[in-house]
Write an enzyme that holds these catalytic residues in place. Structure first.
Site, short mmCIF file in Angstrom:
data_model
loop_
_atom_site.label_atom_id
_atom_site.label_comp_id
_atom_site.label_asym_id
_atom_site.label_seq_id
_atom_site.Cartn_x
_atom_site.Cartn_y
_atom_site.Cartn_z
N GLY A 40 0.78 -1.24 0.00
CA GLY A 40 0.00 0.00 0.00
C GLY A 40 0.81 1.28 0.00
O GLY A 40 0.35 2.31 -0.49
N GLU A 95 3.91 3.83 6.26
CA GLU A 95 2.65 3.07 6.07
C GLU A 95 1.70 3.89 5.21
O GLU A 95 1.69 5.12 5.28
CB GLU A 95 1.98 2.85 7.44
N ASP A 96 0.85 3.19 4.46
CA ASP A 96 -0.19 3.90 3.72
C ASP A 96 -1.26 4.44 4.67
O ASP A 96 -1.62 5.61 4.64
CB ASP A 96 -0.82 3.00 2.64
N ASP A 99 -5.15 1.86 10.48
CA ASP A 99 -6.60 1.67 10.65
C ASP A 99 -6.81 1.14 12.08
O ASP A 99 -6.86 1.91 13.03
CB ASP A 99 -7.04 0.70 9.56
N LYS A 127 -6.91 6.55 10.61
CA LYS A 127 -8.34 6.51 10.97
C LYS A 127 -8.43 6.29 12.48
O LYS A 127 -8.59 5.15 12.93
CB LYS A 127 -9.01 5.30 10.30
N PHE A 148 -13.91 3.27 3.79
CA PHE A 148 -12.88 2.54 3.07
C PHE A 148 -12.38 3.39 1.91
O PHE A 148 -13.14 3.81 1.06
CB PHE A 148 -13.40 1.18 2.57
N ASP A 155 -5.60 0.00 -2.12
CA ASP A 155 -6.38 -0.80 -3.05
C ASP A 155 -7.64 -1.36 -2.41
O ASP A 155 -7.81 -1.36 -1.20
CB ASP A 155 -5.56 -1.99 -3.54
N ARG A 161 -5.26 1.23 -7.06
CA ARG A 161 -3.98 1.71 -6.53
C ARG A 161 -3.41 2.85 -7.38
O ARG A 161 -2.68 3.70 -6.90
CB ARG A 161 -2.93 0.59 -6.51
P1 IMP Z 1 -4.59 -2.04 10.29
O1 IMP Z 1 -3.74 -3.22 10.70
O2 IMP Z 1 -6.05 -2.30 10.57
O3 IMP Z 1 -4.12 -0.74 10.90
O4 IMP Z 1 -4.53 -1.90 8.72
C1 IMP Z 1 -3.37 -2.14 8.02
C2 IMP Z 1 -3.54 -2.20 6.53
O5 IMP Z 1 -4.87 -2.42 6.10
C3 IMP Z 1 -3.13 -0.92 5.87
O6 IMP Z 1 -1.72 -0.80 5.75
C4 IMP Z 1 -3.83 -1.04 4.53
O7 IMP Z 1 -3.06 -1.81 3.62
C5 IMP Z 1 -5.11 -1.77 4.88
N1 IMP Z 1 -6.23 -0.81 5.02
C6 IMP Z 1 -6.82 -0.37 6.15
N2 IMP Z 1 -7.80 0.51 5.88
C7 IMP Z 1 -7.82 0.64 4.53
C8 IMP Z 1 -8.60 1.45 3.62
O8 IMP Z 1 -9.48 2.26 3.97
N3 IMP Z 1 -8.31 1.29 2.29
C9 IMP Z 1 -7.33 0.45 1.83
N4 IMP Z 1 -6.58 -0.29 2.65
C10 IMP Z 1 -6.82 -0.20 3.98
#
Ligand code: IMP
Length: 181
Positions: A40, A95-96, A99, A127, A148, A155, A161
């Site tokens: 990402g 990081e992208d 979440d 977020k 999302f 993606d 992407r």
């Molecule tokens: P986390 O572990 O829940 O913080 O999320 C980690 C990964 O989930 C991110 O690095 C993204 O690749 C993916 N992700 C979380 N939210 C989104 C979103 O809104 N769109 C796309 N990818 C997401």
């Protein structure tokens, strides 16, 4: 039809330029390695490193953070590790989006154990309302609501992407299934 921008390419460029300056200024003197978390972060990383006016090395790792849904499974796996040693380096993890924070928590634990000189996190998007674990994010591009998002590297089942901006996932693409980070 392509989704319309929520955060424009121009707004991203302005913010990324400021983040690059901030990283160069605030990371202590010494060896700096900037680590992109694939997939990402690949576009963000490419723009960010060109905005850091200080010598540094670039490395990448790939993680698989989600299984079959757009909801975090909490299971994180490093599918491709760094090439460079971390010990003694000032590390910035790129990081992208943060979440739930579960991916980042896992990576921070892994990298702390490798004894870097310092460890900071840079995320294009955050977020905060979705957090399940407390994680430090030192540099944040934009705080976003619980929606999302796609584009600029993010993606949905490998789609979108390539968009040069951030957009909401179009409703007609919402049942896309597998996403692998
Ligand atoms: P986390 O572990 O829940 O913080 O999320 C980690 C990964 O989930 C991110 O690095 C993204 O690749 C993916 N992700 C979380 N939210 C989104 C979103 O809104 N769109 C796309 N990818 C997401």
């Amino acid at each position: 039809m392509l989704p319309s921008p929520l955060i424009s390419a121009e707004a991203i460029a302005t913010r990324v330029a400021a983040m690059g300056q901030e990283i160069a200024r605030t990371v202590p003197a010494g060896d700096l390695t900037v680590v992109g978390v694939l997939r990402g972060a690949f576009i963000f990383m490419a723009d960010l490193v060109r905005a850091i006016p200080r010598e540094h090395r670039c490395d990448f790792l790939a993680v698989r953070s989600y299984g079959d849904a757009t909801i975090s499974s909490g299971v994180v796996q490093i599918t491709s590790d760094l090439l460079l040693p971390v010990e003694g380096q000032h590390l910035v993890l790129v990081e992208d989006i943060v979440d739930t924070g579960l991916t980042l928590k896992y990576l921070l634990d892994v990298f702390t154990a490798r004894r870097p000189a310092s460890l900071r996190v840079c995320a294009l998007l955050s977020k905060p309302s979705r957090r399940r674990v407390v994680v430090p994010v030192d540099f944040v591009g934009f705080e976003v609501p619980d929606e999302f998002l796609v584009g600029y590297g993010l993606d949905a089942a490998q789609r979108f992407r390539h968009l040069p901006y951030i957009a909401r996932l179009p409703a007609d693409a919402a049942s896309v299934g597998t996403r692998l980070g």
